[in-house]
Design a protein around this motif. Structure first.
Motif, PDB file in Angstrom:
ATOM      1  N   HIS A  91       0.791  -1.355   0.255  1.00 42.76           N
ATOM      2  CA  HIS A  91       0.060   0.051   0.196  1.00 42.76           C
ATOM      3  C   HIS A  91       0.786   1.300   0.086  1.00 42.76           C
ATOM      4  CE1 HIS A  91      -3.654  -2.237   1.458  1.00 42.76           C
ATOM      5  NE2 HIS A  91      -2.722  -2.957   1.944  1.00 42.76           N
TER       6      HIS A  91
ATOM      7  N   SER B 110      -4.180  -2.045  -5.223  1.00 40.11           N
ATOM      8  CA  SER B 110      -5.022  -1.959  -6.583  1.00 40.11           C
ATOM      9  C   SER B 110      -5.360  -3.306  -7.211  1.00 40.11           C
ATOM     10  CB  SER B 110      -4.220  -0.949  -7.491  1.00 40.11           C
ATOM     11  OG  SER B 110      -3.106  -1.531  -7.728  1.00 40.11           O
TER      12      SER B 110
ATOM     13  N   ASN C  33      -8.444  -4.307  -5.381  1.00 42.59           N
ATOM     14  CA  ASN C  33      -9.470  -2.921  -5.720  1.00 42.59           C
ATOM     15  C   ASN C  33      -9.221  -1.982  -6.698  1.00 42.59           C
ATOM     16  OD1 ASN C  33     -11.325  -0.765  -5.554  1.00 42.59           O
ATOM     17  ND2 ASN C  33     -11.353  -0.588  -3.295  1.00 42.59           N
ATOM     18  N   SER C  34      -9.554  -2.196  -8.145  1.00 43.31           N
ATOM     19  CA  SER C  34      -9.067  -1.703  -9.045  1.00 43.31           C
ATOM     20  C   SER C  34      -9.628  -0.164  -8.989  1.00 43.31           C
ATOM     21  CB  SER C  34      -9.876  -2.147 -10.483  1.00 43.31           C
ATOM     22  OG  SER C  34     -11.204  -2.042 -10.350  1.00 43.31           O
ATOM     23  N   SER C  35     -10.373   0.315  -8.300  1.00 44.91           N
ATOM     24  CA  SER C  35     -10.781   1.909  -7.903  1.00 44.91           C
ATOM     25  C   SER C  35      -9.551   2.337  -7.403  1.00 44.91           C
ATOM     26  CB  SER C  35     -12.088   2.100  -7.570  1.00 44.91           C
ATOM     27  OG  SER C  35     -11.846   1.863  -5.912  1.00 44.91           O
ATOM     28  N   LYS C  36      -8.615   1.618  -6.750  1.00 45.00           N
ATOM     29  CA  LYS C  36      -7.305   2.387  -6.086  1.00 45.00           C
ATOM     30  C   LYS C  36      -6.336   2.419  -7.058  1.00 45.00           C
ATOM     31  CE  LYS C  36      -9.227   1.827  -1.999  1.00 45.00           C
ATOM     32  NZ  LYS C  36      -9.923   2.902  -1.090  1.00 45.00           N
ATOM     33  N   ALA C  37      -5.403   3.419  -6.789  1.00 45.56           N
ATOM     34  CA  ALA C  37      -4.270   3.629  -7.546  1.00 45.56           C
ATOM     35  C   ALA C  37      -2.952   2.983  -6.803  1.00 45.56           C
ATOM     36  CB  ALA C  37      -3.743   5.104  -7.773  1.00 45.56           C
ATOM     37  N   CYS C  38      -3.411   2.970  -5.476  1.00 46.77           N
ATOM     38  CA  CYS C  38      -2.395   2.279  -4.388  1.00 46.77           C
ATOM     39  C   CYS C  38      -1.763   1.143  -4.698  1.00 46.77           C
ATOM     40  CB  CYS C  38      -3.197   2.419  -3.085  1.00 46.77           C
ATOM     41  SG  CYS C  38      -2.135   1.600  -1.737  1.00 46.77           S
TER      42      CYS C  38
END
Length: 151
Positions: free
Chosen positions: A13, A121, A124-129
């Motif tokens: 992360h 990411s 969770n594909s909505s995260k850039a992390c």
């Protein structure tokens, strides 16, 4: 607090902070406690100078991947955003060296293969992390198929 089983995953992360913000476990712990969590969500935090700080004890389940924390070790790199909160790979060489050393140690200790080392990411594909590439494209695709089996 929930005991975790044998770790099977390592998830990387970022703290979503600018390069000028050198924070550590104590600040992130305070943020997470303010959200009502039991403790810091990550097991490790890697500061800008490469120092690895112990977060939540490894024997306790983390709180870093919604719905997929069991058996999942969370490592947070400090940084990952510019001053306007846009994703930015602003991690130092010291952080990168510490990250990969820590990953290697954890993999050896818990017998975790490369396919089970992921970016937030990937869960969770909505995260850039974490805004850092930790696997080749082929490895990422193989890990993604394992993730789909795990969910």
């Amino acid at each position: 607090m929930t005991q975790q089983h044998q770790p099977m995953w390592i998830t990387v992360h970022c703290s979503a902070t600018p390069h000028s913000m050198d924070i550590g476990c104590s600040e992130i712990r305070r943020w997470h406690l303010q959200r009502g969590w039991q403790d810091i969500g990550y097991h490790y935090v890697i500061r800008r100078n490469g120092t690895i700080e112990q977060g939540r004890p490894l024997l306790q389940q983390g709180a870093h991947v919604t719905g997929n924390n069991k058996g999942n070790i969370g490592i947070c790199l400090v940084g990952g955003c510019d001053n306007k909160q846009k994703p930015q790979d602003n991690f130092t060489l010291a952080q990168r060296k510490s990250l990969f050393t820590l990953i290697e140690q954890l993999q050896q200790q818990y017998n975790i293969d490369d396919k089970h080392v992921t970016a937030h990411s990937q869960w969770n594909s909505s995260k850039a992390c974490p805004v850092i590439v930790i696997q080749s494209e082929a490895e990422r695709q193989e890990a993604n198929s394992l993730l789909r089996e795990n969910v």
